[in-house]
Design a protein around this motif. Structure first.
Motif: not given
Length: 531
Positions: A299, A304, A307-308, A310-311, A314-315, A317
């Motif tokens: 990433h 991005h 967000a990753v 945090k969880d 989110s980005y 799969h």
């Protein structure tokens, strides 16, 4: 899902038809061990009648005790006008004494009449005779219906007759081959389903080539159409544009479609297996390879990464560790403090998010980028910079001096260089010299030669890529250059960077970072194992 999917690896047979691929017997044995450890059910190992190397391999493979995999010999149906028992190819297949044999035959009427120069009936008889003869020798027999999809689209009735011929002769599976790689996914699905509907009591497989970049998609669509046997090569290389990539197909089937392909703990070895096979094959595994590539879970954008953190869902799969890979946050000009802090946590997890060190490191990285550094693909150098600022770094050696000499002309017309080096490790001096193909190669060899006296683990390290970028072209020969090198120890890969107006100095900085990064990682592994 109850349906079983059989994985049939052709790296050692179809894979060797790829450009630049050449395996020694030892290479083949290493790959067999790797695939067996992973849990691949069938390994197609070559054509025993085609070359001395394959003959030697089939002798040597008998010395190995495999836990999961079955070795498969590969060959064609009997020749036109020759009785099966007298056909040399068939004799060679039986001579290597494998339990399983894969036979290919023509399913496209055009190939039967124009390439083999035989009749359609004789081609069917060749399929029947060869399969039934080998079944009579108590062999498990797979029939590769070569050019099946093209044959079906041109003459479906005859293509189906070739499947019927193999089935009636006792084939354990009929594999539909998209040999030219020109069939679309929806066509694969429809044709595979038509075959499965017509022949419900035989295993149907697929063998896809990647000439349109659709080999993986076509293999998955074949499964949707009823196929339960997939052939491919482990990291996708093969003739022309390659074969269906099993390192992509296996996790799709297991993690996305619910099939139990390999044991879950073995699936976590997928990435290391792919990288090992790429090393043995002497090719570089693409960073963007799905699931197993170095950048598969990398990433870069600040939002991005935030967000990753945090969880991850989110980005991402899937969780990277499911396939033995890891998440990477790339440092670049678009990175924010969150990105830098996420990397700091790996080194000093005790530091709070708003610590002063985050600000200092962020400013230092931006300062170096202004000087010409680029950190997006140089995680080794980034970690060393952070360690130095965080007080988590101790040099592994001290350079007293080095000298690089180039001579021209040389006796053999090659530009040879010599590097002489003087280093100190824990108060002990080491002087050495090495000759190389140019000054950088000589410097690399001399440095390793000196350090391996103290750090023998460096013997496994080698450079896999070396890039030079001129940063300010207007300065002509006094321009600043950026050197990016990629290194590996056979298991992991890492990159480091150096910048200078002197290409030797820039290379030296990147080389030293590469070696120190490796030594730091070795210490961390030992500590983890101890605790």
């Amino acid at each position: 899902m109850n349906k079983k999917i059989t994985i049939f690896d052709s790296t050692l047979r179809d894979g060797v038809q790829g450009q630049g691929i050449s395996f020694s017997v030892e290479d083949k044995l290493k790959i067999v061990k790797c695939l067996d450890k992973l849990g691949v059910e069938y390994i197609e190992a070559g054509n025993p009648g085609s070359n001395p190397k394959d003959i030697e391999f089939f002798k040597r493979i008998k010395e190995l005790t495999l836990k999961k995999s079955k070795i498969v010999a590969f060959g064609s149906t009997r020749r036109v006008g020759v009785e099966t028992k007298d056909d040399n190819n068939v004799k060679n297949l039986l001579a290597v004494e494998t339990d399983a044999i894969c036979i290919f035959g023509k399913s496209w009427d055009f190939h039967a009449t124009e390439i083999l120069k035989t009749t359609l009936d004789e081609n069917l008889q060749m399929i029947k005779d060869t399969v039934s003869y080998l079944k009579g020798k108590n062999k498990q027999v797979f029939f590769d219906a070569e050019h099946f999809f093209d044959g079906y689209k041109n003459n479906s009735e005859y293509a189906m007759k070739t499947v019927e011929a193999a089935k009636e002769a006792g084939a354990d599976a009929v594999v539909l081959c998209d040999t030219n790689g020109g069939t679309l996914p929806q066509e694969i699905y429809e044709i595979t389903k038509a075959v499965q509907d017509a022949f419900k009591d035989i295993s149907i497989g697929v063998h896809a080539h990647n000439d349109m970049g659709m080999a993986v998609a076509n293999s998955i669509m074949a499964v949707e159409g009823g196929a339960n046997h997939i052939q491919g090569t482990f990291i996708g290389f093969g003739e022309r544009c390659g074969n269906a990539n099993l390192s992509t197909i296996i996790p799709i089937l297991q993690l996305k479609m619910g099939f139990n392909i390999v044991d879950s703990e073995k699936l976590s070895e997928l990435t290391s297996s792919a990288r090992f096979i790429s090393e043995v094959s002497n090719i570089t595994l693409n960073d963007d390879a799905p699931f197993v590539g170095n950048g598969a879970f990398a990433h870069k954008g600040g939002m991005h990464i935030d967000a990753v953190c945090k969880d991850p869902v989110s980005y991402e799969h899937i969780e990277p560790t499911l396939v033995g890979n890891k998440r990477r946050f790339l440092i670049s000009e678009v990175s924010g403090k969150s990105t830098v802090y996420s990397q700091i946590q790996k080194i000093s997890p005790e530091l709070p998010k708003d610590c002063e060190e985050t600000k200092i490191i962020t400013e230092r990285l931006k300062e170096l980028e202004f000087q010409g550094y680029q950190f997006e693909g140089a995680e080794g150098t980034v970690e060393l910079i952070m360690r130095k600022i965080l007080g988590k770094y101790k040099p592994f050696f001290e350079l007293i001096d080095f000298k690089v000499i180039g001579e021209q002309p040389s006796l053999d017309s090659n530009f040879k260089s010599t590097a002489m080096m003087h280093i100190v490790v824990d108060g002990k001096k080491e002087m050495t010299a090495a000759e190389g193909e140019g000054p950088i190669n000589a410097l690399d060899k001399a440095l390793r030669k000196a350090l391996e006296v103290f750090y023998p683990e460096l013997q496994s390290v080698r450079l896999v890529d070396y890039k030079v970028r001129v940063l300010d072209t207007g300065c002509a020969t006094k321009a600043k250059v950026r050197v990016l090198i990629e290194s590996t120890d056979g298991e992991e890969k890492w990159s480091t960077v150096g910048v200078s107006t002197d290409i030797i100095e820039a290379s030296w900085v990147a080389l030293v970072d590469s070696i120190e990064y490796k030594l730091i990682k070795n210490i961390e592994k030992k500590l983890k194992a101890y605790f």
